[in-house]
Scaffold this motif. Structure first.
Motif, PDB file in Angstrom:
ATOM      1  N   TYR A  78      -0.686  -4.160   2.001  1.00  0.00           N
ATOM      2  CA  TYR A  78      -0.293  -2.901   2.241  1.00  0.00           C
ATOM      3  C   TYR A  78       1.321  -2.802   3.434  1.00  0.00           C
ATOM      4  CZ  TYR A  78      -0.211   2.142   3.855  1.00  0.00           C
ATOM      5  OH  TYR A  78       0.177   2.839   3.966  1.00  0.00           O
ATOM      6  N   GLU A  79       0.636  -3.750   3.891  1.00  0.00           N
ATOM      7  CA  GLU A  79       2.391  -3.781   5.293  1.00  0.00           C
ATOM      8  C   GLU A  79       3.354  -3.669   4.496  1.00  0.00           C
ATOM      9  OE1 GLU A  79       1.634  -3.207   7.936  1.00  0.00           O
ATOM     10  OE2 GLU A  79      -1.730  -3.267   7.751  1.00  0.00           O
ATOM     11  N   PHE A  80       2.756  -4.896   3.671  1.00  0.00           N
ATOM     12  CA  PHE A  80       4.148  -5.477   2.405  1.00  0.00           C
ATOM     13  C   PHE A  80       5.040  -4.059   2.430  1.00  0.00           C
ATOM     14  CE2 PHE A  80       6.115  -6.023  -2.065  1.00  0.00           C
ATOM     15  CZ  PHE A  80       7.047  -6.343  -1.926  1.00  0.00           C
ATOM     16  N   LEU A  81       3.945  -3.260   1.493  1.00  0.00           N
ATOM     17  CA  LEU A  81       4.664  -2.161   0.741  1.00  0.00           C
ATOM     18  C   LEU A  81       4.931  -0.836   1.890  1.00  0.00           C
ATOM     19  CD1 LEU A  81       5.030  -1.107  -2.301  1.00  0.00           C
ATOM     20  CD2 LEU A  81       2.507  -0.239  -1.931  1.00  0.00           C
ATOM     21  N   HIS A  82       4.274  -0.333   2.482  1.00  0.00           N
ATOM     22  CA  HIS A  82       4.552  -0.016   3.667  1.00  0.00           C
ATOM     23  C   HIS A  82       5.667   0.034   3.870  1.00  0.00           C
ATOM     24  CE1 HIS A  82       4.368   2.628   7.386  1.00  0.00           C
ATOM     25  NE2 HIS A  82       3.148   3.231   6.525  1.00  0.00           N
ATOM     26  N   ILE A 124      -4.145   2.378  -5.020  1.00  0.00           N
ATOM     27  CA  ILE A 124      -4.322   3.021  -3.480  1.00  0.00           C
ATOM     28  C   ILE A 124      -3.477   2.907  -2.951  1.00  0.00           C
ATOM     29  CG2 ILE A 124      -5.758   3.096  -1.866  1.00  0.00           C
ATOM     30  CD1 ILE A 124      -7.031   4.849  -3.960  1.00  0.00           C
ATOM     31  N   ASN A 125      -3.090   1.689  -2.396  1.00  0.00           N
ATOM     32  CA  ASN A 125      -1.951   0.868  -1.309  1.00  0.00           C
ATOM     33  C   ASN A 125      -0.535   2.243  -1.890  1.00  0.00           C
ATOM     34  OD1 ASN A 125      -3.150  -0.338  -0.251  1.00  0.00           O
ATOM     35  ND2 ASN A 125      -2.477  -2.107  -0.674  1.00  0.00           N
ATOM     36  N   LEU A 126      -0.532   2.740  -2.781  1.00  0.00           N
ATOM     37  CA  LEU A 126       0.755   2.509  -3.253  1.00  0.00           C
ATOM     38  C   LEU A 126       0.465   4.416  -2.742  1.00  0.00           C
ATOM     39  CD1 LEU A 126       3.587   3.851  -3.979  1.00  0.00           C
ATOM     40  CD2 LEU A 126       2.525   4.184  -6.598  1.00  0.00           C
TER      41      LEU A 126
END
Ligand SMILES: NC(=O)c1ccc[n+]([C@@H]2O[C@H](COP(=O)([O-])OP(=O)(O)OC[C@H]3O[C@@H](n4cnc5c(N)ncnc54)[C@H](O)[C@@H]3O)[C@@H](O)[C@H]2O)c1
Length: 390
Positions: A78-82, A124-126
């Motif tokens: 999540y940290e990466f995508l965010h 979900i992360n997206l």
């Protein structure tokens, strides 16, 4: 537009990135290269060798003058995508970054949970990263026609259908019954996207795409720009697999009666349709579903098309029959609605019969490379078994 392509190293992600760049958009690719690794894990490889991402990006610059940006990383982090979404603030995000093989998901429990976890948690992360950084962007999510299964009704191109159950009327989500853990991961994604649209008002196009075939798009003008091309029994989709079989002299691997019908489209038409959907977003806060295919064909029709194309090139290939390793209806009704893409002006450029000859010719130079993976082509992964690892 500024477009983030999640899964930019993949069969579809690379040609779509090139097309968007050619159309003047800014493209930011994201990938963790897991397809390269997972295809090797089952003892196979892309039929057409593909350069590393940094070399692909350089070739796109040298050959076409394109400038593509890229972030390597896993979208289940999540940290990466965010961080990527916050930094890039795109107008649109194309989400291809999922594991895409039905047989891979059916190998055993480990592969089933990997497929479900990778695909569902990435989506979900997206959703969360878009809400936190850029809620007005358009998310173009790649689903599959396989989500619907083969129901005995005409498949509507809509998120919801009206029903009457025991005398009471309501709207329910369009019924789906997928045929592998992979396809179920896409159904779960669709449910999660519908929920995110209802609760958070994010804007989505959910594409139900049929199997894609082909080696080229108009930007793939040099071998340094090739996209991957899988052909083994786990990763190869049927048309691409049959074309490799004809080059290697393997009887075409028809499963079951060969009367299973699906909707197919070429790589060029897939990229054209995706560009149209990106450039023509739905209203803000809308969820749009688009069925994406060009021709409805049975497996037997595809085998005959490939056989005829090979014959015109002087290659004699026979059609083999195999007990179906999958659990699927042999004969069934199949009539999906398709109106969104034609409504945007989508006009298919190619039919399968026009393209298979060129496809086979494109593969011939790689015959020796492909023959190293000869023993990975015949059907092996069986839906009825719980352990299929070789
Ligand atoms: N190819 C088809 O015929 C077809 C048909 C219908 C739907 N689809 C769907 O379209 C999408 C693209 O398909 P494709 O054929 O290009 O597949 P592909 O495997 O070639 O491309 C997917 C890319 O996503 C990357 N990826 C996967 N999980 C990731 C993660 N967690 N983080 C970062 N990157 C990740 C992979 O490394 C790969 O490069 C997939 O979602 C697939 O299910 C494909």
């Amino acid at each position: 537009m500024k477009v983030v392509v999640l899964g930019a190293d993949g069969y579809l992600g690379w040609p779509l990135s090139l097309r968007l760049l050619a159309r003047g958009h800014d493209v930011i690719g994201v990938d963790n290269f897991v397809t390269r690794k997972n295809v090797k894990e089952v003892g196979s490889d892309s039929a057409i060798p593909i350069p590393a991402m940094k070399d692909r990006i350089k070739a796109a610059k040298d050959i076409h003058g394109f400038n593509m940006k890229f972030h390597e990383g896993d979208i289940t982090d999540y940290e990466f995508l965010h961080k990527v979404m916050k930094e890039e603030k795109p107008d649109a995000v194309v989400h291809f970054a999922e594991t895409r093989s039905a047989p891979y998901s059916m190998i055993n429990a480990k592969h089933a949970t990997y497929t479900l976890t990778n695909n569902i948690s990435g989506t979900i992360n997206l959703i969360y990263s878009m809400m936190e950084t850029n809620p007005s962007a358009h998310v173009v999510k790649m689903g599959t026609m396989g989500e619907y299964g083969t129901p005995n009704f005409d498949i509507p191109e809509s998120a919801y259908v009206d029903v009457e159950i025991k005398g009471r009327k309501d709207r329910i989500t369009t019924p789906k019954f997928a045929g592998s853990w992979y396809h179920w991961s896409k159904v779960h994604d669709t449910n999660n996207i519908l929920f995110a649209n209802k609760v958070l008002k994010l804007t989505f196009t959910d594409i139900m795409q049929g199997p894609v075939y082909g080696t080229r798009t108009k930007e793939i003008t040099d071998e340094k720009l090739h996209t991957r091309f899988d052909f083994d029994e786990v990763w190869g989709t049927v048309v691409n697999r049959f074309c490799v079989e004809s080059v290697l002299g393997i009887p075409l691997t028809v499963y079951g009666s060969g009367q299973q019908v699906r909707g197919y489209l070429s790589l060029e038409d897939s990229v054209q349709a995706l560009s149209l959907l990106i450039e023509n977003p739905p209203e803000h806060g809308e969820y749009r579903v688009a069925n994406q295919f060009v021709e409805l064909l049975s497996i037997n029709q595809i085998a005959e098309t490939v056989q005829k194309a090979a014959k015109r090139l002087g290659i004699e290939v026979t059609i083999g029959k195999h007990e179906n390793p999958r659990v699927e209806a042999d004969r069934h009704h199949y009539n999906p609605e398709i109106k969104v893409l034609p409504g945007l002006g989508f006009k298919p450029k190619l039919k399968m019969a026009d393209l298979t000859g060129q496809l086979i010719q494109d593969l011939v130079p790689y015959k020796e490379h492909m023959s190293r993976f000869h023993n990975r082509i015949l059907p092996y992964t069986n839906w009825r078994k719980t352990e299929n690892a070789r």
